[in-house]
Design a protein around this motif. Structure first.
Motif, PDB file in Angstrom:
ATOM      1  N   VAL A 290       0.839  -1.203   0.000  1.00 55.64           N
ATOM      2  CA  VAL A 290       0.000   0.000   0.000  1.00 55.64           C
ATOM      3  C   VAL A 290       0.872   1.251   0.000  1.00 55.64           C
ATOM      4  CG1 VAL A 290      -1.722   1.297   1.286  1.00 55.64           C
ATOM      5  CG2 VAL A 290      -1.944  -1.166   1.078  1.00 55.64           C
ATOM      6  N   GLU A 291       1.935   1.258   0.808  1.00 54.47           N
ATOM      7  CA  GLU A 291       2.861   2.386   0.799  1.00 54.47           C
ATOM      8  C   GLU A 291       3.515   2.542  -0.564  1.00 54.47           C
ATOM      9  OE1 GLU A 291       5.749   2.034   3.832  1.00 54.47           O
ATOM     10  OE2 GLU A 291       4.330   2.275   5.476  1.00 54.47           O
ATOM     11  N   ARG A 292       3.864   1.448  -1.167  1.00 55.91           N
ATOM     12  CA  ARG A 292       4.492   1.490  -2.486  1.00 55.91           C
ATOM     13  C   ARG A 292       3.528   2.064  -3.528  1.00 55.91           C
ATOM     14  NH1 ARG A 292       5.629  -1.940  -6.952  1.00 55.91           N
ATOM     15  NH2 ARG A 292       7.825  -1.805  -7.624  1.00 55.91           N
ATOM     16  N   TYR A 293       2.236   1.739  -3.387  1.00 58.75           N
ATOM     17  CA  TYR A 293       1.245   2.241  -4.334  1.00 58.75           C
ATOM     18  C   TYR A 293       1.099   3.758  -4.207  1.00 58.75           C
ATOM     19  CZ  TYR A 293      -3.321   3.084  -6.451  1.00 58.75           C
ATOM     20  OH  TYR A 293      -4.351   3.595  -7.217  1.00 58.75           O
ATOM     21  N   TYR A 294       1.031   4.259  -2.993  1.00 58.44           N
ATOM     22  CA  TYR A 294       0.847   5.693  -2.790  1.00 58.44           C
ATOM     23  C   TYR A 294       2.149   6.480  -2.917  1.00 58.44           C
ATOM     24  CZ  TYR A 294      -4.003   5.161  -1.437  1.00 58.44           C
ATOM     25  OH  TYR A 294      -5.356   4.910  -1.453  1.00 58.44           O
ATOM     26  N   ALA A 295       3.269   5.802  -3.114  1.00 61.87           N
ATOM     27  CA  ALA A 295       4.538   6.494  -3.348  1.00 61.87           C
ATOM     28  C   ALA A 295       4.702   6.922  -4.804  1.00 61.87           C
ATOM     29  CB  ALA A 295       5.709   5.611  -2.930  1.00 61.87           C
ATOM     30  N   SER A 301      11.808   6.631  -8.230  1.00 62.22           N
ATOM     31  CA  SER A 301      11.646   5.211  -8.529  1.00 62.22           C
ATOM     32  C   SER A 301      10.999   4.539  -7.325  1.00 62.22           C
ATOM     33  CB  SER A 301      12.994   4.551  -8.833  1.00 62.22           C
ATOM     34  OG  SER A 301      13.869   4.677  -7.719  1.00 62.22           O
ATOM     35  N   LEU A 302      10.103   3.612  -7.602  1.00 66.99           N
ATOM     36  CA  LEU A 302       9.408   2.914  -6.532  1.00 66.99           C
ATOM     37  C   LEU A 302      10.368   1.990  -5.799  1.00 66.99           C
ATOM     38  CD1 LEU A 302       6.044   1.984  -8.298  1.00 66.99           C
ATOM     39  CD2 LEU A 302       6.463   3.841  -6.691  1.00 66.99           C
ATOM     40  N   PRO A 303      10.190   1.808  -4.498  1.00 72.05           N
ATOM     41  CA  PRO A 303      11.063   0.867  -3.765  1.00 72.05           C
ATOM     42  C   PRO A 303      10.868  -0.546  -4.286  1.00 72.05           C
ATOM     43  CG  PRO A 303       9.197   1.571  -2.411  1.00 72.05           C
ATOM     44  CD  PRO A 303       9.189   2.436  -3.628  1.00 72.05           C
TER      45      PRO A 303
END
Length: 327
Positions: A290-295, A301-303
């Motif tokens: 979820v954190e990755r989606y809202y980042a 670049s996404l984690p």
């Protein structure tokens, strides 16, 4: 005969450079800085971890055969379902209540701000077990609840004892307690949004509700989610208190079976511990994605996901092996 000034010197007569490396550049290696402290700390941690695992496996006091017997027993699974049900309802209701309280706290109305502040202050000060026990005995104070005009006629009324079942008491008590903490988490997330975003939305003439739903709240979620997931993990463990209001959740089922089978108290506690570890681990995995989606849009670049990290580590290991073989 000496050479005239400015005469060219042949390459054969030129002196060889003194700083020529003895080995080709490709064969030279850069040695990393030695860090003995890191290796010593790693060795100590590995020794302690090995001893801990060895003690868990070999200590007969844990009775791992009884642990396997109880782990998937219907009584334990029924308690696990109650824990999941109470957690799900309380998490949703607590978050919704926290959003309403946060908006009231940020409102321009002094009445809404005061009521929200008093609510948060009160429920953060009262222990959860006290709230649950108070609600469990609420019918002794108010046998009937009614809705109507204050100091006037009631529109309708109902019997509180029939409505307040054990699971309702648990969900209401935990939700009221959770809303106070969620309110501060949501308020902090909203305040973390840059003021320029509010000004830009207002300059476009967007309605206040649309500004909050489409601009402010999605950005605030990047700050809200990690903090609220910590609250959710605490909520999963906090549901163990509903045992004191006669609701057999996971901990209550283990405690009840431990009273019936005193010799299996430790295996039953280990069963509850492992199930709580599984539940919190699942929540942590969901939190990461979820954190990755809202980042998106906030980072270049996404984690990487755990699978991507594993592939990258394997690729680096293969490249290192090839370099070592080439040397």
């Amino acid at each position: 005969m000496s050479e005239p000034p400015g005469a060219a010197v042949s390459l054969a007569e030129a002196p060889p450079p003194t700083d020529t490396p003895s080995r080709p550049l490709a064969a030279q290696r850069v040695l990393p800085l030695r860090r003995p402290g890191r290796w010593i700390a790693t060795a100590v941690v590995l020794v302690l971890a090995t001893q801990f695992v060895h003690g868990l496996v070999t200590n007969p006091f844990y009775q791992w055969d009884r642990f396997g017997y109880w782990f998937l027993r219907p009584t334990i699974l029924d308690g696990l379902l109650v824990t999941l049900e109470v957690t799900a309802y309380s998490a949703v209701l607590g978050l919704l209540g926290g959003i309403l309280l946060a908006l009231a706290r940020l409102s321009r109305s002094p009445v809404l701000r005061a009521v929200s502040w008093i609510y948060v202050w009160a429920f953060r000060s009262i222990p959860l077990i006290v709230v649950l026990l108070f609600l469990y005995n609420f019918s002794a104070l108010y046998r009937t609840l009614s809705v109507g005009v204050p100091f006037g006629p009631a529109f309708f009324s109902f019997d509180e004892s029939k409505l307040a079942t054990d699971i309702v008491i648990a969900v209401v008590g935990i939700s009221l307690h959770e809303s106070a903490y969620a309110a501060e988490v949501v308020r902090g997330g909203i305040l973390s949004v840059d003021q320029g975003q509010h000004e830009a939305a207002a300059a476009l003439g967007l309605p206040k509700g649309y500004q909050f739903k489409r601009i402010v709240f999605p950005q605030a979620l990047r700050s809200i989610i990690p903090n609220y997931v910590n609250q959710l993990i605490g909520l999963i463990k906090g549901t163990s208190l509903v045992f004191y209001v006669s609701l057999l959740d996971l901990f209550g089922a283990a405690q009840s079976m431990g009273s019936t089978y005193p010799g299996d108290i430790v295996p039953l506690l280990m069963v509850a511990t492992v199930w709580y570890l599984i539940l919190t681990s699942v929540v942590s995995v969901v939190q990461f994605y979820v954190e990755r989606y809202y980042a998106r849009g906030a980072t270049r670049s996404l984690p990487p996901t755990p699978l991507q990290k594993l592939r990258l580590a394997i690729t680096d290991l293969r490249a290192r092996v090839r370099r070592e073989a080439a040397v």
